[in-house]
Write a protein that holds these residues in place. Structure first.
Motif, PDB file in Angstrom:
ATOM      1  N   ARG B 187       0.788  -1.162  -0.121  1.00 37.56           N
ATOM      2  CA  ARG B 187       0.035   0.097   0.062  1.00 37.56           C
ATOM      3  C   ARG B 187       0.906   1.324  -0.100  1.00 37.56           C
ATOM      4  O   ARG B 187       0.492   2.234  -0.757  1.00 37.56           O
ATOM      5  CB  ARG B 187      -1.055  -0.100   1.275  1.00 37.56           C
ATOM      6  N   SER B 188       1.822   1.324   0.830  1.00 37.18           N
ATOM      7  CA  SER B 188       2.504   2.654   0.774  1.00 37.18           C
ATOM      8  C   SER B 188       3.732   2.614  -0.329  1.00 37.18           C
ATOM      9  O   SER B 188       3.698   3.684  -0.906  1.00 37.18           O
ATOM     10  CB  SER B 188       3.651   2.420   2.299  1.00 37.18           C
ATOM     11  N   ASN B 189       3.925   1.663  -0.854  1.00 33.44           N
ATOM     12  CA  ASN B 189       4.606   1.529  -2.125  1.00 33.44           C
ATOM     13  C   ASN B 189       3.756   1.912  -3.334  1.00 33.44           C
ATOM     14  O   ASN B 189       4.215   2.770  -4.284  1.00 33.44           O
ATOM     15  CB  ASN B 189       5.360   0.273  -2.663  1.00 33.44           C
ATOM     16  N   ILE B 190       2.581   1.497  -3.565  1.00 34.78           N
ATOM     17  CA  ILE B 190       1.543   2.139  -4.377  1.00 34.78           C
ATOM     18  C   ILE B 190       1.278   3.617  -4.300  1.00 34.78           C
ATOM     19  O   ILE B 190       1.599   4.364  -5.405  1.00 34.78           O
ATOM     20  CB  ILE B 190       0.386   1.221  -4.261  1.00 34.78           C
ATOM     21  N   LEU B 191       1.399   3.875  -3.125  1.00 43.39           N
ATOM     22  CA  LEU B 191       1.009   5.465  -2.871  1.00 43.39           C
ATOM     23  C   LEU B 191       2.223   6.357  -3.437  1.00 43.39           C
ATOM     24  O   LEU B 191       2.101   7.215  -3.826  1.00 43.39           O
ATOM     25  CB  LEU B 191       0.550   5.745  -1.376  1.00 43.39           C
ATOM     26  N   ALA B 192       3.439   5.882  -2.606  1.00 39.12           N
ATOM     27  CA  ALA B 192       4.659   6.565  -2.950  1.00 39.12           C
ATOM     28  C   ALA B 192       4.947   6.627  -4.659  1.00 39.12           C
ATOM     29  O   ALA B 192       5.293   7.634  -5.184  1.00 39.12           O
ATOM     30  CB  ALA B 192       5.774   5.941  -2.266  1.00 39.12           C
ATOM     31  N   LEU B 193       5.025   5.568  -5.066  1.00 38.85           N
ATOM     32  CA  LEU B 193       5.605   5.228  -6.458  1.00 38.85           C
ATOM     33  C   LEU B 193       4.435   5.925  -7.652  1.00 38.85           C
ATOM     34  O   LEU B 193       4.996   6.547  -8.468  1.00 38.85           O
ATOM     35  CB  LEU B 193       5.736   3.849  -6.798  1.00 38.85           C
ATOM     36  N   THR B 194       3.234   5.635  -7.292  1.00 44.52           N
ATOM     37  CA  THR B 194       2.207   6.533  -8.246  1.00 44.52           C
ATOM     38  C   THR B 194       2.398   7.897  -8.130  1.00 44.52           C
ATOM     39  O   THR B 194       2.221   8.566  -8.963  1.00 44.52           O
ATOM     40  CB  THR B 194       0.947   5.956  -8.186  1.00 44.52           C
ATOM     41  N   ALA B 195       2.585   8.350  -6.885  1.00 46.57           N
ATOM     42  CA  ALA B 195       2.760   9.925  -6.709  1.00 46.57           C
ATOM     43  C   ALA B 195       3.939  10.322  -7.539  1.00 46.57           C
ATOM     44  O   ALA B 195       3.839  11.443  -7.909  1.00 46.57           O
ATOM     45  CB  ALA B 195       2.787  10.350  -5.271  1.00 46.57           C
ATOM     46  N   LEU B 196       4.912   9.740  -7.497  1.00 48.89           N
ATOM     47  CA  LEU B 196       6.078   9.950  -8.373  1.00 48.89           C
ATOM     48  C   LEU B 196       5.928   9.454  -9.617  1.00 48.89           C
ATOM     49  O   LEU B 196       7.398   9.626 -10.446  1.00 48.89           O
ATOM     50  CB  LEU B 196       7.466   9.339  -7.442  1.00 48.89           C
TER      51      LEU B 196
END
Lengths: 405, 329
Positions: B187-196
């Motif tokens: 979940r955290s990776n999805i949020l961070a990577l899509t934001a970037l």
């Protein structure tokens, strides 16, 4: 003692009319253009609504102050108490405990101890005062057992109040599967857990001819099944709470445990389906689902917190919003809040008709106020509507002709 | 080091660069705030190659690591990060705490607060527990993993690893494979990577895929081979047997057959695709040893090193206000 209400807007079964209402002792004596008897005390209603007092079907707490504030004269008390309502002594005690402010109509455990494995003593409990039987907070997973419950309840002339959530799918879920639950990382069950449970129970009920009432139906698929069963002429009814009509699962954002309910809040599409089901008559009852939970049970991580809300004192105000939004008419609203739940519990109350018990409320439908968790009169203030401005308040509540202060 | 074009830390004054009191998750962070934390972490990457204490920035501050759920590597990483910045680090394990005696989480939070901690790092088995504590204490709170919800420092260290190894995050095709349903790392990776602006694909059997995950801006796959086509980064997740009850997969043997990262399967990704794993690994289940230990392709050890740097950066940034660092008042 006789009491005459004048200048009232009477909420009658099929329309709202200006007029008077006379009560004689504990009974409604006349409604409409009533001649004032010389020995009657006159109450000028000043244009307020005079409506049947609410009958709240399926509450979990005997919370007199909250019921009084909400204009509720009678409750159908769920069997999930401590001790569980599954014996005549306990049923009689529960009945007596509400008096004189509140009329408590116990709903007995459909299975012994709500365990789902042996039939409850339905006839004995009914004799002691139980008005229906219920599966409690849980679904009966064993289809054979549920079949026996329905058949036996039919023999006893009792409605079966069912919780509709397939426990195999629901498991330990605390949310409906969807974007919100995924983002929050909460254990979630698909919405079809409800429809699956309803589908099974409807088939079993059809076979037995029993009256089954689903305490809360909250999904589009669930409503569709109920709609079809009603079209087929089955004795099926269902209820809902204002929370499932007015909130979607987005209310759980930020892990607000006040929005942790059972069944869990649904998607916006399901919420819209609920409003349609309310408008087209699929839904029969709006109940508060009153289940106050203190901070010990709510100030926990979402999945660890207990489900439930304090709903009694907000039931009427939130429901009146549905009239303002033109989802239902005023008279139909009071059928949902009083007449229909009374019928399911086999009570003669719930409508303004001569000969009925004088359970009445005077309502100012326009008084604005703000729901505040900190200022609830309930045993706890866990409302998912904290901070919401609403309109409509109970001005006076009469139970059996006596004003409840 | 592969510098980013985006350097908000030097462009904005401190309080604007990261205006958050706590780090409870990646959700709610703006892309430039994520980049700011990565940039801050960069300075510690090289410094961490030295021995001993690296800075006295946190000298005199007390850092409490309150771990309500077992952890070895994350706890160690936060402890080392704090100590390298000069903090007095105290570890509280749930097994030793009054939680076992029935104390509520709120009471524990109030107790920690009364002990005047300067920063609290929390791991808890329930989603949202960290937010609950953060609402009750006066000092910054860092989420070291809460239930299935978020593990923000893991996402930051993964992003930093990708940025350093691939030169950028934007435009990278990142495949995250494994138990997505129960994974806070996912979940955290999805949020961070899509934001970037990375392209994120998530892969899992349908039994381990959360509902409507595509609404988080990712593409779900159940076929690992299909998802791997053209991947720049392959991030494997641990099969979390302890979070599973009731058979989400037939067997680990079958899981390995369909979702295990083998050299043959990795060949479907780009030739220079990076292999990542947050650890601890189930070798022979989600990843074979030959892939995990391939120094050319695997960044798994590097992720651990980045973890310390990222946690140093987060501890530093979140305590700046308390320390009265100029621009952070």
């Amino acid at each position: 003692m006789k009491r005459l209400f004048t200048n009232a807007r009477l909420v009658l079964p099929d329309h709202v009319a200006e007029g008077s209402l006379l009560i004689d002792g504990d009974t409604i004596a006349a409604v409409g253009a009533v001649e004032a008897p010389s020995d009657a005390e006159t109450v000028d209603a000043s244009g307020l609504l005079l409506a049947p007092a609410l009958v709240d079907l399926g509450v979990f707490a005997m919370d007199k102050a909250a019921m009084r504030a909400g204009g509720i004269a009678r409750i159908g008390l769920m069997p999930d108490q401590s001790p569980i309502l599954d014996g005549p002594g306990i049923i009689q005690r529960a009945t007596a405990m509400g008096k004189p402010e509140l009329w408590v109509h116990p709903i007995a455990a459909a299975t012994a101890g709500l365990e789902g494995s042996d039939l409850g003593e339905m006839a004995i409990n009914a004799e002691a005062g139980a008005r229906a039987v219920a599966t409690g907070r849980r679904w009966i997973a064993d289809s054979g057992m549920m079949r026996k419950v329905l058949a036996y309840a039919r023999d006893c002339g009792l409605a079966v109040i069912a919780h509709a959530e397939d426990s195999g799918l629901a498991g330990n879920a605390v949310a409906t599967a969807g974007e919100t639950a995924t983002r929050l990382g909460l254990p979630a069950a698909p919405a079809i857990a409800e429809a699956l449970a309803i589908a099974r129970d409807l088939m079993l009920a059809e076979e037995s001819g029993a009256h089954i009432h689903f305490r809360q139906v909250t999904t589009a698929d669930g409503f569709e099944l109920i709609r079809a069963a009603k079209r087929a002429g089955m004795p099926v009814t269902c209820g809902i709470t204002p929370a499932h009509l007015l909130l979607s699962d987005a209310a759980m954002t930020d892990f607000r445990t006040f929005a942790h309910l059972s069944p869990p809040l649904r998607s916006e599409a399901d919420r819209q389906a609920a409003l349609r089901a309310l408008a087209d008559g699929t839904i029969d009852v709006i109940g508060s689902g009153h289940d106050p939970r203190g901070p010990e049970e709510k100030r926990l991580p979402f999945a660890d917190a207990a489900p439930g809300m304090a709903g009694a004192e907000t039931l009427l105000a939130l429901s009146l919003g549905l009239v303002r939004d033109e989802v239902v008419s005023l008279e139909r609203l009071f059928a949902l809040l009083a007449a229909n739940p009374a019928r399911i519990l086999r009570l003669a109350t719930g409508t303004l008709e001569a000969g009925r018990p004088a359970d009445l409320i005077l309502v100012d439908p326009d008084t604005p106020w703000q729901i505040s968790a900190d200022r609830m009169t309930a045993k706890a203030g866990n409302t998912p509507f904290d901070g919401l401005p609403v309109q409509g308040r109970t001005v006076a509540l009469f139970k059996g002709g006596s004003e409840i202060l | 080091m592969s510098p980013s074009d985006h350097r908000p830390g030097t462009l904005l004054n401190g309080s604007e660069a990261f205006p958050h009191r706590h780090l409870t998750g990646i959700a709610g962070l703006q892309p430039h705030e994520i980049m700011f934390l990565l940039d801050e972490a960069e300075q510690w990457v090289e410094a961490n190659k030295e021995r001993g204490r690296l800075s006295d920035r946190l000298t005199g501050l007390t850092q409490i690591n309150a771990f309500f759920e077992n952890s070895t590597r994350t706890l160690l990483s936060f402890e080392i990060a704090g100590k390298r910045l000069g903090a007095d680090v105290v570890n509280m394990h749930a097994g030793q705490s009054s939680v076992k005696k029935g104390e509520t989480l709120i009471d524990t939070a109030v107790t920690l607060n009364a002990m005047r901690a300067d920063v609290i790092v929390i791991r808890h088995g329930s989603s949202g527990a960290v937010q609950l504590i953060a609402d009750k204490v006066d000092c910054p709170v860092l989420n070291a993993g809460d239930g299935w919800h978020e593990h923000p420092t893991q996402a930051l260290l993964d992003a930093l690893t990708i940025r350093r190894r691939r030169g950028a995050i934007a435009g990278q095709r990142v495949v995250i494979c494994g138990d997505i349903l129960h994974s806070r790392v996912a979940r955290s990776n999805i949020l961070a990577l899509t934001a970037l602006a990375a392209e994120v694909r998530v892969v899992a059997p349908s039994t381990l895929m959360p509902a409507e995950v595509e609404r988080m801006g990712v593409t779900p796959f159940s076929d690992f081979d299909e998802a791997l086509e053209g991947a720049d980064v392959v991030m494997m997740l641990r099969l979390q047997n302890e979070r599973m009850s009731g058979g989400f997969i037939p067997s680990t043997r079958e899981f390995h057959m369909r979702y295990g990262l083998t050299p043959e399967r990795l060949a479907r990704a780009k030739p220079d695709a990076l292999v990542m794993h947050p650890g601890p690994m189930n070798r022979g289940v989600e990843i074979t040893s030959s892939v995990a230990d391939d120094r050319e392709r695997s960044a798994i050890t590097e992720q651990v090193a980045m973890g310390v740097a990222v946690r140093m950066a987060c501890l530093d940034v979140l305590t700046r206000h308390e320390r009265g660092v100029e621009g952070w008042a």
